[in-house]
Scaffold this motif. Structure first.
Motif, PDB file in Angstrom:
ATOM      1  N   ARG A 198       6.154   0.079  -2.094  1.00 51.26           N
ATOM      2  CA  ARG A 198       5.695  -1.253  -2.510  1.00 51.26           C
ATOM      3  C   ARG A 198       5.099  -2.004  -1.319  1.00 51.26           C
ATOM      4  O   ARG A 198       3.983  -2.520  -1.388  1.00 51.26           O
ATOM      5  CB  ARG A 198       6.863  -2.047  -3.099  1.00 51.26           C
ATOM      6  CG  ARG A 198       6.486  -3.459  -3.532  1.00 51.26           C
ATOM      7  CD  ARG A 198       7.691  -4.352  -3.739  1.00 51.26           C
ATOM      8  NE  ARG A 198       8.427  -4.482  -2.475  1.00 51.26           N
ATOM      9  CZ  ARG A 198       9.735  -4.694  -2.394  1.00 51.26           C
ATOM     10  NH1 ARG A 198      10.463  -4.788  -3.485  1.00 51.26           N
ATOM     11  NH2 ARG A 198      10.320  -4.798  -1.227  1.00 51.26           N
ATOM     12  N   ASP A 199       5.834  -2.063  -0.222  1.00 50.05           N
ATOM     13  CA  ASP A 199       5.412  -2.850   0.941  1.00 50.05           C
ATOM     14  C   ASP A 199       4.117  -2.330   1.565  1.00 50.05           C
ATOM     15  O   ASP A 199       3.313  -3.104   2.073  1.00 50.05           O
ATOM     16  CB  ASP A 199       6.508  -2.862   2.011  1.00 50.05           C
ATOM     17  CG  ASP A 199       7.785  -3.553   1.541  1.00 50.05           C
ATOM     18  OD1 ASP A 199       7.758  -4.228   0.485  1.00 50.05           O
ATOM     19  OD2 ASP A 199       8.812  -3.393   2.232  1.00 50.05           O
ATOM     20  N   CYS A 200       3.926  -1.024   1.558  1.00 50.65           N
ATOM     21  CA  CYS A 200       2.740  -0.419   2.175  1.00 50.65           C
ATOM     22  C   CYS A 200       1.589  -0.223   1.191  1.00 50.65           C
ATOM     23  O   CYS A 200       0.564   0.351   1.547  1.00 50.65           O
ATOM     24  CB  CYS A 200       3.115   0.924   2.810  1.00 50.65           C
ATOM     25  SG  CYS A 200       4.278   0.769   4.173  1.00 50.65           S
ATOM     26  N   HIS A 201       1.780  -0.684  -0.028  1.00 50.82           N
ATOM     27  CA  HIS A 201       0.759  -0.528  -1.078  1.00 50.82           C
ATOM     28  C   HIS A 201       0.379   0.950  -1.216  1.00 50.82           C
ATOM     29  O   HIS A 201      -0.803   1.298  -1.272  1.00 50.82           O
ATOM     30  CB  HIS A 201      -0.473  -1.394  -0.793  1.00 50.82           C
ATOM     31  CG  HIS A 201      -0.133  -2.824  -0.549  1.00 50.82           C
ATOM     32  ND1 HIS A 201       0.230  -3.674  -1.581  1.00 50.82           N
ATOM     33  CD2 HIS A 201      -0.055  -3.553   0.595  1.00 50.82           C
ATOM     34  CE1 HIS A 201       0.505  -4.862  -1.078  1.00 50.82           C
ATOM     35  NE2 HIS A 201       0.336  -4.816   0.238  1.00 50.82           N
ATOM     36  N   ALA A 202       1.398   1.801  -1.289  1.00 53.11           N
ATOM     37  CA  ALA A 202       1.196   3.254  -1.306  1.00 53.11           C
ATOM     38  C   ALA A 202       0.979   3.800  -2.708  1.00 53.11           C
ATOM     39  O   ALA A 202       1.225   4.969  -2.965  1.00 53.11           O
ATOM     40  CB  ALA A 202       2.386   3.943  -0.648  1.00 53.11           C
ATOM     41  N   THR A 223      -5.319   6.863  -3.540  1.00 54.02           N
ATOM     42  CA  THR A 223      -4.989   6.113  -2.330  1.00 54.02           C
ATOM     43  C   THR A 223      -5.648   6.584  -1.052  1.00 54.02           C
ATOM     44  O   THR A 223      -5.759   5.821  -0.115  1.00 54.02           O
ATOM     45  CB  THR A 223      -3.474   6.126  -2.058  1.00 54.02           C
ATOM     46  OG1 THR A 223      -3.079   7.468  -1.763  1.00 54.02           O
ATOM     47  CG2 THR A 223      -2.700   5.566  -3.210  1.00 54.02           C
ATOM     48  N   GLY A 224      -6.025   7.834  -0.933  1.00 56.35           N
ATOM     49  CA  GLY A 224      -6.524   8.338   0.339  1.00 56.35           C
ATOM     50  C   GLY A 224      -5.401   8.724   1.289  1.00 56.35           C
ATOM     51  O   GLY A 224      -5.667   9.114   2.417  1.00 56.35           O
ATOM     52  N   TYR A 225      -4.158   8.577   0.892  1.00 55.68           N
ATOM     53  CA  TYR A 225      -2.962   9.036   1.596  1.00 55.68           C
ATOM     54  C   TYR A 225      -2.532   8.187   2.786  1.00 55.68           C
ATOM     55  O   TYR A 225      -1.383   8.269   3.200  1.00 55.68           O
ATOM     56  CB  TYR A 225      -3.070  10.509   2.029  1.00 55.68           C
ATOM     57  CG  TYR A 225      -3.221  11.455   0.863  1.00 55.68           C
ATOM     58  CD1 TYR A 225      -2.112  11.901   0.162  1.00 55.68           C
ATOM     59  CD2 TYR A 225      -4.478  11.876   0.463  1.00 55.68           C
ATOM     60  CE1 TYR A 225      -2.248  12.754  -0.913  1.00 55.68           C
ATOM     61  CE2 TYR A 225      -4.626  12.732  -0.614  1.00 55.68           C
ATOM     62  CZ  TYR A 225      -3.511  13.164  -1.303  1.00 55.68           C
ATOM     63  OH  TYR A 225      -3.650  14.005  -2.370  1.00 55.68           O
ATOM     64  N   GLN A 226      -3.395   7.372   3.391  1.00 54.96           N
ATOM     65  CA  GLN A 226      -2.988   6.612   4.567  1.00 54.96           C
ATOM     66  C   GLN A 226      -1.790   5.718   4.263  1.00 54.96           C
ATOM     67  O   GLN A 226      -0.868   5.614   5.073  1.00 54.96           O
ATOM     68  CB  GLN A 226      -4.147   5.755   5.118  1.00 54.96           C
ATOM     69  CG  GLN A 226      -5.300   6.539   5.664  1.00 54.96           C
ATOM     70  CD  GLN A 226      -6.343   6.900   4.586  1.00 54.96           C
ATOM     71  OE1 GLN A 226      -6.084   6.861   3.395  1.00 54.96           O
ATOM     72  NE2 GLN A 226      -7.524   7.279   5.040  1.00 54.96           N
ATOM     73  N   THR A 227      -1.816   5.069   3.119  1.00 52.58           N
ATOM     74  CA  THR A 227      -0.718   4.163   2.774  1.00 52.58           C
ATOM     75  C   THR A 227       0.548   4.937   2.410  1.00 52.58           C
ATOM     76  O   THR A 227       1.652   4.453   2.638  1.00 52.58           O
ATOM     77  CB  THR A 227      -1.129   3.226   1.624  1.00 52.58           C
ATOM     78  OG1 THR A 227      -1.551   4.019   0.509  1.00 52.58           O
ATOM     79  CG2 THR A 227      -2.248   2.296   2.056  1.00 52.58           C
TER      80      THR A 227
END
Length: 180
Positions: A110-114, A157-161
């Motif tokens: 949630r916090d990292c918008h993953a 997401t592109g995985y970074q999050t």
């Protein structure tokens, strides 16, 4: 949707033998008569109404259907329900506390918008949780994290999050255990 509405009947014919399975799902003993051909993902979703386990590719490639069987991550779309007989199984529904308090891994997502659409999220969380609980060393390098995540696919997401959420959750859990 109630569990009764979510339940789909799999008609049993004389050509479709059944077997009684008994297992523990999210801490509760479960016994059912199932077709020998029923997938574990169908058992969870349609027999037990646990729809948090998502079915994406149905070929074991995407990881959306990941659950934990005896503490290890497994693809429920490649596992027959009869193969889970006698096991302890955990689904995404078991991760948050009973009072609704999120697990640190869920908080990190949630916090990292993953997540964006969220379809793959339960599979990622179960895979990462299995790794965290395995007793194996947690490698917080980009390469180490991506290695753990390599069994799950996300198209949004592109995985970074997701990498950031993994790192944040690992750090919070280490603090909780007094390791940091």
């Amino acid at each position: 949707m109630s569990r009764a509405k979510a339940r789909r009947q799999f008609p049993v014919t004389s050509d479709d033998p059944t077997i009684r399975v008994a297992l523990t799902v999210n801490g509760e003993a479960v016994e059912r008569e199932v077709s020998l051909r029923m997938l574990l993902s169908d058992f969870l979703r349609h027999e037990l109404g646990l729809t948090g386990t998502h079915v994406g590719c149905e070929h074991g490639v995407c990881g959306a259907c990941t659950v934990m069987i005896d503490g290890k991550s497994a693809r429920s779309c490649l596992t027959l329900a009869v193969q889970a007989n006698g096991t302890e199984l955990r689904t995404i529904e078991s991760v948050a506390a009973e009072d609704g308090t999120l697990h640190p891994l869920q908080e990190a997502f949630r916090d990292c918008h993953a997540l964006q659409c969220g379809y793959c999220t339960p599979g990622f969380i179960m895979n990462i949780l299995s790794h965290f609980e395995s007793g194996q060393p947690v490698d917080l390098s980009e390469e180490g994290i991506r290695d753990v995540l390599s069994g799950n696919l996300c198209r949004c997401t592109g995985y970074q999050t997701i990498v950031a959420a993994y790192r944040q959750a690992a750090e919070r859990l280490a603090v909780r255990r007094g390791e940091a």
